[in-house]
Write an enzyme that holds these catalytic residues in place. Structure first.
Site, PDB file in Angstrom:
ATOM      1  N   GLU A  74       1.033  -1.338  -0.025  1.00 18.18           N
ATOM      2  CA  GLU A  74      -0.034  -0.147  -0.116  1.00 18.18           C
ATOM      3  C   GLU A  74       0.971   1.203  -0.195  1.00 18.18           C
ATOM      4  OE1 GLU A  74      -1.712  -0.615   3.726  1.00 18.18           O
ATOM      5  OE2 GLU A  74      -2.794  -2.552   2.966  1.00 18.18           O
ATOM      6  N   LYS A 134       2.501   4.575   1.709  1.00 22.60           N
ATOM      7  CA  LYS A 134       2.505   4.730   2.921  1.00 22.60           C
ATOM      8  C   LYS A 134       2.216   6.403   2.868  1.00 22.60           C
ATOM      9  CE  LYS A 134       5.593   5.104   6.738  1.00 22.60           C
ATOM     10  NZ  LYS A 134       5.379   6.534   7.469  1.00 22.60           N
ATOM     11  N   ARG A 170      -2.298   8.132  12.202  1.00 18.15           N
ATOM     12  CA  ARG A 170      -3.074   6.861  12.130  1.00 18.15           C
ATOM     13  C   ARG A 170      -4.313   7.096  13.120  1.00 18.15           C
ATOM     14  NH1 ARG A 170      -0.221   2.009  12.618  1.00 18.15           N
ATOM     15  NH2 ARG A 170      -1.728   0.206  12.413  1.00 18.15           N
ATOM     16  N   ARG A 216      -2.948   7.521  17.642  1.00 15.84           N
ATOM     17  CA  ARG A 216      -1.819   6.551  18.250  1.00 15.84           C
ATOM     18  C   ARG A 216      -1.579   6.854  19.752  1.00 15.84           C
ATOM     19  NH1 ARG A 216       3.329   5.674  14.743  1.00 15.84           N
ATOM     20  NH2 ARG A 216       4.374   4.691  16.768  1.00 15.84           N
ATOM     21  N   GLU A 254      -5.434   5.524   8.156  1.00 18.25           N
ATOM     22  CA  GLU A 254      -4.760   6.882   8.069  1.00 18.25           C
ATOM     23  C   GLU A 254      -5.533   8.106   7.854  1.00 18.25           C
ATOM     24  OE1 GLU A 254      -1.238   6.591   9.049  1.00 18.25           O
ATOM     25  OE2 GLU A 254      -0.422   8.397   8.277  1.00 18.25           O
ATOM     26  N   PHE A 305      -7.059   0.686   6.445  1.00 20.19           N
ATOM     27  CA  PHE A 305      -6.251  -0.479   5.579  1.00 20.19           C
ATOM     28  C   PHE A 305      -6.479  -1.526   6.398  1.00 20.19           C
ATOM     29  CE2 PHE A 305      -3.267   2.736   7.412  1.00 20.19           C
ATOM     30  CZ  PHE A 305      -2.948   2.185   8.633  1.00 20.19           C
ATOM     31  N   LYS A 359       8.100  -0.649   6.566  1.00 23.63           N
ATOM     32  CA  LYS A 359       7.915   0.690   5.646  1.00 23.63           C
ATOM     33  C   LYS A 359       9.004   0.790   5.036  1.00 23.63           C
ATOM     34  CE  LYS A 359       8.932   2.898  10.008  1.00 23.63           C
ATOM     35  NZ  LYS A 359       8.559   3.769  11.210  1.00 23.63           N
TER      36      LYS A 359
END
Ligand code: AMP
Length: 595
Positions: A235, A237, A242, A257, A285, A343, A462
Site C-alpha cells: 500500500e 505509505k 494513524r 496513536r 490513516e 487499511f 515501511k
C-alpha cells in the site's frame, strides 16, 4: 488493605531498579489483598484512578493540587518550590511537606469512593474540598501516593505491562491471556478480577477504548523487504495520522496513536462511519486530501486495486492545521478536507479479527466497506452535537451534494488501495508510483500475518525515501544565540537502549519560530534540572531527525553521532516509547558502512 500498606508497597517497588523484583513485590501484594482491593491497586499501580475504557477523569489540575498542598502544609511558595526542585513531582512534595498525621486505617475502597465522588463533582471548588478531606485523614506517605495517583504518574518504575506481569504472578495465570483480556477490556482492574476467578478466557471486546496499534519496522531496500516473507501486499505509505475508528450502535469514536479521542477534530468523517451496517473497529490513516487534483491514489497500471480514490494527499503540514482542535471552523473544513484511508479491520460482525491472517482481514474489510458504500446515511448518536457534524456544507471544491458515504460532497472513507508484489522490481515500481502520487513511500505487509497490537515486528515494513530518519526524544535543551537568544532552540536528543534513553545528538535548526516559541513554553514548564543556560527536561517530546551519515563517536552516551542532524518535524503523534532504539541505529550504521 489499607492505603498505608499500598503506599509502603509502592515505596518498596520504587526502591529497586530490578524489573523482576518490582514485579514480585507488586505480585505478592496483589495476592495478599482481597480481590476488590487488589483490583483497585492494579489500577493505581498503573498510574490511574479509573480503568482506561471509562471516560471518567478527576479533572484536578496541577494548580489545584499545588494550592491544596500549600494550604495543608502551611509552607510558602518558595519553600514548596525548593522541595519540588528536589523531586520534580507533586506527590513527592506532598509526602515531604504535609504534616505527619497518625494512620487512620484508610482503606483503598474509601480512596476509590472519594475518587468517584471527585469525578462526579462539578467545578474545581467541590472537587478540591473532597480531595482536601481525603488528604486530611492521610499520613504523609499516603498523601504522597494519593497525589501521585491524582496527577496520573506514580513514578515508581511500574508501567501497565509490568502490572500485567504482577497479576500473572499473583494468580498463576498465563501472561498472554492477561494481556489479551486487558487489551479487549481496556480495564486492568477487571482483568485482575477475571484472573482471580480463573475466567480470563471469558473476556470479550469492549468497543470505544483504543486497542494498541500494530506497528511497522523500517527497511532500507526492496530486496530486504522480500527477505522477510513471500506474500507481500503493498500500500502507499500516506503521510497523515494513524487513526482507529470504533463504530457501534450508530456511535462513532476515533482514536489517535497516543490513545486520545480525536473524533471532534474530524467531524466530516463521522456520518460516513456511523453508516457502517455493523459494529466495527477500523484501522487506517487520516490524510489531508485535495479532491481536485487529478492524480489518483490507486496503484499504477497492472496492479490489483479495489478502490478508486480521486484526488491526492496534501502534505502533512496541511493536516497539522487540523490537529488538536476541539472545534473545527467551516473555513478549515473547506481549506483542509480530510479522508480516512482504511487499511485494516480489527473487529467486525461480532468477531475479533486480530488472529486472522491479513489476507482474510482484507477480504472482510472490503466487504464491510462495500456495504458502507450501499448503506443509507445514518444519523450519528454521539456525544458530539448534531450541529458540529452536519453544519459542514462543502468539500475542497465547495460542492455540497450529499452522498451515501456520509460526507457532504465527497466520499470520505475509503479502502486504502492495495496491490500484490512478487518481486523487488514490483516493489521498486510501486515505490516510485507512490512517490509520484506525493506519498511517503510504501507499506509492505505479510499477507499471512495476524494483527499484533502494540508490536513492531517484521510483518509490516515501511520503505521511505530518505536513507533514514530517526525518531528521537528530547532530553535537554539550551538557549540559542543571535536571534534565538531567550528561546530554547538547541535540543539534545536520545534513543532507547533497552529501558534507558541514551543521547545521540544535538540539533539547532528545522523548526519554525512559532514552533520554537511553543516548545520553549513547554520545556520551561517541564524542566527537571536547571543548569542555567541548559535545562534537562522530561523526556516526552519526540522529534523526527534527518542526517547525512552516522559515525561511531565517544561524544554521546549512545556511542554514535549523527553528521549534520536536522529536525524534520515535531512528532506530537508519537510517545517517547515510540522513539527509535540503539538496534535501529546499529542497523543504519551497518547499512551505511557495508555491514
Ligand atoms: P512511522 O510513523 O514512520 O513509524 O510509520 C508508520 C506509520 O505509517 C503508521 O503508524 C501509520 O500512521 C502510517 N501509514 C501510512 N500509510 C499506511 C498504510 N498503508 N499502512 C499502515 N500504516 C500506514
Amino acid at each position: 488493605m489499607t492505603m498505608l500498606q499500598f503506599s509502603e508497597t509502592c515505596e518498596a517497588i520504587a526502591g529497586t531498579t530490578k524489573k523482576l523484583e518490582k514485579i514480585s513485590i507488586a505480585g505478592a501484594y496483589l495476592r495478599a489483598a482481597p480481590v476488590e482491593e487488589a483490583a483497585i491497586a492494579a489500577l493505581y499501580f498503573s498510574g490511574s484512578p479509573f480503568p482506561a475504557y471509562v471516560e471518567t477523569t478527576l479533572q484536578l489540575g496541577g494548580s489545584i493540587l499545588w494550592k491544596l498542598i500549600a494550604e495543608l502544609s502551611g509552607k510558602s511558595e518558595a519553600e514548596l518550590s525548593q522541595i519540588y526542585k528536589k523531586h520534580g513531582d507533586a506527590g513527592a512534595v506532598a509526602g515531604e511537606a504535609l504534616p505527619g498525621r497518625t494512620a487512620s486505617g484508610l482503606r483503598l475502597t474509601s480512596v476509590q469512593q472519594t475518587f468517584s465522588e471527585i469525578a462526579a463533582a462539578r467545578g474545581p471548588t467541590p472537587k478540591a474540598s473532597l480531595l482536601r478531606a481525603l488528604l486530611e485523614q492521610s499520613t504523609a506517605l499516603e498523601a504522597k501516593y494519593i497525589v501521585k495517583i491524582v496527577s496520573g504518574d506514580l513514578r515508581i518504575g511500574l508501567k501497565e505491562s509490568l502490572v500485567e506481569d504482577a497479576i500473572a504472578k499473583a494468580f498463576e495465570a498465563p501472561l498472554d491471556q492477561i494481556k489479551r483480556a486487558n487489551m479487549l477490556l481496556g480495564d486492568i482492574a477487571e482483568t485482575l478480577r477475571l484472573a482471580a476467578a480463573a475466567k480470563l478466557k471469558e473476556a470479550r471486546l469492549r468497543l470505544f477504548h483504543p486497542i494498541d496499534f500494530m506497528l511497522a519496522s523500517p527497511i532500507d531496500s526492496a530486496e530486504e523487504a522480500l527477505s522477510y516473507f513471500e506474500n507481500a501486499s503493498v500500500e502507499d505509505k500516506y503521510d497523515g495520522i494513524r487513526a482507529q475508528a470504533h463504530v457501534g450502535g450508530g456511535e462513532v469514536r476515533i482514536f489517535s496513536r497516543t490513545r486520545d479521542e480525536i473524533s471532534q477534530s474530524f467531524p466530516e468523517l463521522l456520518p460516513a462511519l456511523a453508516s457502517l451496517p455493523s459494529d466495527a473497529i477500523l484501522d487506517g490513516e487520516i490524510v489531508a486530501w485535495d479532491f481536485a487534483k487529478s492524480s489518483s491514489a490507486q496503484p499504477s497500471e497492472g496492479e490489483a486495486n479495489n478502490a478508486l480514490v480521486t484526488g491526492r494527499a496534501m502534505p502533512f503540514s496541511k493536516l497539522q492545521q487540523r490537529l488538536g482542535r476541539k472545534k473545527v471552523s467551516e473555513i478549515l473544513l473547506r481549506s483542509v478536507p480530510v479522508v480516512f484511508l482504511v487499511f485494516d479491520v480489527i473487529y467486525a460482525r461480532e468477531e475479533l479479527l486480530i488472529g486472522r491472517p491479513l489476507r482474510e482481514r482484507a477480504e472482510i474489510l472490503d466487504s464491510v466497506l462495500r456495504e458502507l458504500a450501499l448503506a443509507p446515511r445514518r444519523e450519528i448518536v454521539s456525544r458530539l452535537t448534531a450541529q458540529s457534524v452536519f453544519s459542514f456544507s462543502g468539500g475542497g471544491d465547495g460542492k455540497a451534494a450529499e452522498d451515501s458515504n456520509g460526507g457532504a460532497g465527497h466520499v470520505r472513507v475509503h479502502r486504502a488501495p492495495t496491490a500484490i508484489a512478487r518481486s523487488h522490481e514490483d516493489l521498486e515500481r510501486s515505490f516510485l508510483a507512490a512517490r509520484s502520487r506525493g506519498n511517503e513511500g510504501l507499506m509492505i505487509k505479510d499477507q499471512d500475518s495476524p494483527y499484533t497490537p502494540g508490536r513492531r515486528g517484521k510483518s509490516w515494513l515501511k520503505m521511505k525515501r530518505e536513507l533514514a530518519t530517526l525518531d528521537v526524544v528530547v532530553t535537554a535543551v539550551e538557549y540559542g544565540h543571535g536571534k534565538r537568544i531567550g528561546v530554547l532552540s538547541d535540543y539534545t536528543f536520545a534513543i532507547w537502549d533497552g529501558d534507558t534513553l541514551v543521547n545521540i545528538g544535538k540539533a539547532y535548526s528545522g523548526l519554525t519560530d512559532v514552533e520554537i516559541a511553543e516548545m520553549t513554553k513547554w520545556f520551561l514548564a517541564h524542566k527537571t534540572k536547571d543548569l542555567g543556560l541548559r535545562l534537562e527536561v522530561e523526556p516526552k517530546i519526540v522529534l523526527e531527525v534527518a542526517f547525512n551519515n552516522m559515525m561511531i563517536s565517544e561524544r554521546h552516551e549512545s556511542g554514535f553521532a549523527l553528521r549534520f542532524p536536522r529536525i524534520v518535524r515535531l512528532r506530537p503523534d508519537k510517545m517517547a516509547e515510540d522513539a527509535d532504539t540503539i538496534e535501529r541505529v546499529k542497523e543504519i550504521y551497518a547499512s551505511e558502512h557495508g555491514g
